[in-house]
Write an enzyme that holds these catalytic residues in place. Structure first.
Site, short mmCIF file in Angstrom:
data_model
loop_
_atom_site.label_atom_id
_atom_site.label_comp_id
_atom_site.label_asym_id
_atom_site.label_seq_id
_atom_site.Cartn_x
_atom_site.Cartn_y
_atom_site.Cartn_z
N GLN A 78 -1.82 -4.95 10.83
CA GLN A 78 -1.22 -6.21 11.30
C GLN A 78 0.08 -5.96 12.08
O GLN A 78 0.36 -6.63 13.07
CB GLN A 78 -0.94 -7.15 10.12
N ARG A 105 9.75 3.76 8.26
CA ARG A 105 10.30 4.94 7.60
C ARG A 105 10.42 6.05 8.64
O ARG A 105 9.46 6.33 9.36
CB ARG A 105 9.36 5.39 6.47
N GLU A 147 3.38 -2.04 -1.86
CA GLU A 147 4.66 -1.36 -1.62
C GLU A 147 5.82 -2.34 -1.45
O GLU A 147 6.98 -1.97 -1.47
CB GLU A 147 4.58 -0.52 -0.34
N HIS A 170 0.55 -12.54 3.72
CA HIS A 170 -0.26 -12.77 2.52
C HIS A 170 0.73 -13.19 1.42
O HIS A 170 1.82 -12.64 1.34
CB HIS A 170 -1.00 -11.49 2.16
N GLY A 184 -6.13 -6.79 11.86
CA GLY A 184 -5.10 -6.57 12.86
C GLY A 184 -5.63 -6.19 14.25
O GLY A 184 -5.22 -6.82 15.24
#
Ligand code: NAD
Ligand code: MG
Length: 332
Positions: free
Chosen positions: A28, A48, A85, A108, A134
């Site tokens: 997405q 990250r 996560e 979501h 996505g």
């Protein structure tokens, strides 16, 4: 009938001077960030450092920062990395950089609805959940089309949150197809129910049970594969295009008669009872608790069940047969 919002009813003025940080550049994240950018909005990414996504995003011309920095620079922070996560990343890299009038967005409702993320009262919290994967959100946008989406407001500090959510939905192209208002509760519960009972769990169990029944009766696995798996797409495409009656116009009367007389014998009262039980487990948070705990202990049950299915005969047969149909383009 529920109100559906389309392109002409939404303008994106509210987002004109806002910086949108997309956290995650996967399924997405990549679609939203590119679509929003092409819609003329200011997008940065929070990722990250050193990861695969970081490299890819830079190659694709994105402005990339570490998550903490992106959160500080942004007015709108969209969570587009795995649900499992999100709570930890929120706690470690987002929460302490929030200030009044920032907005948190989700695709979501899971983490908000099940209280895994509890935002401070001085931010907006909204959802824009595309009803499609996505890559399709991106591809249809490029083609001038769109994937429909649900939107919801959970917390409206700015008194503009609804506008922000609808504008965001327009920015990713969703209002071209239609955008419907929901709540975090409704989206979370129906999304989990749909994927468990119909779309993923129901369909794969049905395919495997049909396949196994034919194999046990001595039919060739290849024939069983074509019948129970390959052809499913052709039927589902017709249903997706025009509904169940439209699909029935394309099949023979014999198939139709088998459909209407035998289908109800497969989805029995017992199956419906189980559906209700699964829905109740979702509503009462039993499924959520189970899945959160499963993640905390390293996913032993999840991994074992997936492995078992990866070794199923239908996968082995399918791999060989699909080689003969390279146009299906399934990545190995
Ligand atoms: P994804 O699995 O494709 O996300 C991958 C991205 O997340 C990568 O950029 C990766 O680097 C990043 N990431 C992974 N772990 C991270 C961590 N610990 N910290 C920071 N970044 C991390 O995710 P997705 O499937 O696009 O799902 C994103 C959200 O969209 C979820 O809330 C999901 O429920 C929702 N959603 C997904 C789909 C879909 O089609 N996949 C459809 C509707 C809604
Ligand atoms: Mg889903």
């Amino acid at each position: 009938m529920a109100k559906v919002y389309y392109d002409s009813e939404v303008n994106m003025d509210i987002l004109k001077d806002k910086v949108i940080a997309i956290l995650g550049y996967g399924s997405q994240g990549r679609a939203h960030s590119n679509n929003l950018k092409d819609s003329g909005l200011k997008v940065i990414l929070g990722l990250r450092p050193g990861g695969e996504s970081w490299k890819r995003a830079i190659e694709e011309g994105m402005e990339v920062y570490e998550i903490e920095t992106a959160v500080q620079k942004a007015d709108i922070i969209m969570f587009l990395f795995p649900d499992t996560e999100q709570a930890q990343v929120y706690k470690e890299k987002v929460a302490s950089y929030l200030s009044p009038y920032k907005a948190l967005g989700f695709a979501h409702g899971f983490n908000i609805h099940f209280n895994q993320i509890v935002p401070p009262p001085f931010v907006d919290v909204f959802m824009v959940a595309p009803k499609g994967p996505g890559p399709l959100v991106r591809q249809l946008y490029i083609e001038g089309k769109g994937v429909p989406a649900l939107f919801a407001v959970y917390q409206d500090y700015s008194k503009n949150c609804r506008d922000i959510a609808l504008s965001y939905a327009k920015g990713i192209g969703a209002t071209r197809a239609g955008v419907l208002e929901t709540t975090f509760k409704e989206e979370t519960e129906t999304d989990l129910f749909g994927e468990q009972v119909v779309l993923c769990g129901g369909v794969t169990a049905l395919i495997k049970a049909g396949f196994e029944t034919l194999i046990e009766a001595g039919y060739q696995p290849e024939v069983a594969y074509y019948e129970c798996l390959h052809e499913l797409k052709l039927i589902v495409d017709l249903i997706n295009q025009g509904g169940i009656n439209f699909m029935r116009r394309a099949i023979s009367d014999t198939a139709k008669y088998g459909d209407v007389t035998r289908g109800p014998r497969i989805i029995t009262e017992e199956t419906r009872k189980e559906m209700k039980k699964i829905l109740k487990e979702i509503q009462e948070g039993i499924f959520a608790r189970e899945w959160i705990l499963e993640n905390q202990v390293g996913r032993p049950v999840f991994n074992a069940l997936l492995k078992q299915d990866e070794e199923h005969l239908i996968e082995k047969v399918g791999k060989v047969l699909r080689k003969m149909m390279p146009w299906l383009k399934a990545p190995d």
